[in-house]
Scaffold this active site. Structure first.
Site, PDB file in Angstrom:
ATOM      1  N   VAL A  23       0.807  -1.148   0.053  1.00  0.00           N
ATOM      2  CA  VAL A  23       0.154   0.088  -0.251  1.00  0.00           C
ATOM      3  C   VAL A  23       0.940   1.433   0.203  1.00  0.00           C
ATOM      4  O   VAL A  23       2.275   1.570   0.892  1.00  0.00           O
ATOM      5  CB  VAL A  23      -0.607   0.325   1.228  1.00  0.00           C
ATOM      6  CG1 VAL A  23      -1.842  -1.172   1.368  1.00  0.00           C
ATOM      7  CG2 VAL A  23       0.045  -0.006   2.414  1.00  0.00           C
ATOM      8  N   CYS A  24       0.170   2.429  -0.947  1.00  0.00           N
ATOM      9  CA  CYS A  24       0.920   3.706  -0.524  1.00  0.00           C
ATOM     10  C   CYS A  24      -0.333   4.376  -0.465  1.00  0.00           C
ATOM     11  O   CYS A  24      -1.302   4.251  -0.623  1.00  0.00           O
ATOM     12  CB  CYS A  24       1.918   4.219  -1.376  1.00  0.00           C
ATOM     13  SG  CYS A  24       0.808   4.052  -3.366  1.00  0.00           S
ATOM     14  N   GLN A  25       0.396   5.639  -0.550  1.00  0.00           N
ATOM     15  CA  GLN A  25      -0.991   7.282  -0.622  1.00  0.00           C
ATOM     16  C   GLN A  25      -2.223   7.301  -2.025  1.00  0.00           C
ATOM     17  O   GLN A  25      -2.976   6.660  -2.001  1.00  0.00           O
ATOM     18  CB  GLN A  25      -0.092   8.345  -0.717  1.00  0.00           C
ATOM     19  CG  GLN A  25      -1.538   9.391  -0.245  1.00  0.00           C
ATOM     20  CD  GLN A  25      -1.940   8.701   2.110  1.00  0.00           C
ATOM     21  OE1 GLN A  25      -1.364   8.259   2.068  1.00  0.00           O
ATOM     22  NE2 GLN A  25      -3.596   9.110   1.833  1.00  0.00           N
TER      23      GLN A  25
END
Length: 234
Positions: free
Chosen positions: A142-144
């Site tokens: 996950v990232c933004q």
């Protein structure tokens, strides 16, 4: 010579898009689910891209571990509880002349307005992940916004990790309360910082004041006129 048969595993517990196993010969041909000689066998896994709801099911049903690859500042504002953190980019503190100039320009614009640190690729990213997970581990990256997790997945795939999934468009698409989170803000807002957040609050206050003034003038015109008459003239 006996052939080696490789079959793609199927799961009856979910309807996720599963990773294909691609078998590649030394002559460059690509075959799926065929028998090949042991000497020519090469297994290549595809990354599984899912939305936030599918990602949550991967964690609960398939036992995927969450790997957050955002920078330290976004991770600190909000992250999923019990996730692992290995940033794909780290703060660039190099002191050569070119880097100093770029960092100064960045800090006066992107850093000031958007709260983004001046970063560089983490040279120890793959090794740090390998120190915590085996290549057979199931990882949900996950990232933004979804870009860094896709780039990180590509690096891990090249390093031999075969069970990788990414949340498309990142944590900014996560609805409040979907994941247990830790931090001072919601997961979808962890990318917001700098003057942009202050400007947003100022705009909200000014907007509220203007709306109230408009309603006051509309429903109480006589009182509004008296107030305007009391105001000092220039």
């Amino acid at each position: 010579m006996a052939g080696l048969c490789c079959c793609m595993p199927l799961s009856s517990r979910s309807n996720f898009r599963t990773s294909r196993l691609m078998l590649e010969t030394r002559h460059g041909r690509t075959m799926v689910g065929k028998s090949l000689g042991r000497r020519n066998l090469q297994i290549k896994a595809e990354v599984n891209f899912v939305n936030a709801e599918e990602g949550k099911k991967l964690i609960a049903v398939e036992g995927y571990a969450i790997l957050d690859v955002r920078d330290k500042s976004q991770y600190g504002r909000a992250h999923i509880k019990s996730c692992y953190h290995v940033p794909l980019f780290i703060e660039n503190q190099d002191n050569d002349l070119g880097t100093i100039i770029k960092r100064t320009v960045h800090n006066n614009f992107s850093g000031l307005f958007f709260g983004l640190p001046f970063t560089k690729m983490n040279p120890d990213f793959v090794q740090s992940v390998k120190s915590q997970f085996s290549p057979e581990s199931k990882l949900l990256l996950v990232c933004q916004e979804g870009l860094r997790s896709a780039a990180a997945a590509s690096k891990l795939e090249q390093a031999g990790f075969a069970n990788i999934a990414c949340i498309t468009s990142g944590l900014q698409t996560v609805k409040p309360g979907m994941f247990d989170s830790v931090g001072s803000t919601e997961l979808q807002d962890a990318g917001k910082a700098g003057l942009v957040t202050i400007q947003g609050k100022i705009s909200a206050v000014l907007g509220t004041v203007l709306i109230c003034a408009f309603l006051f003038i509309t429903f109480f015109p006589e009182q509004a006129e008296k107030l305007l008459q009391m105001a000092p003239s220039g």
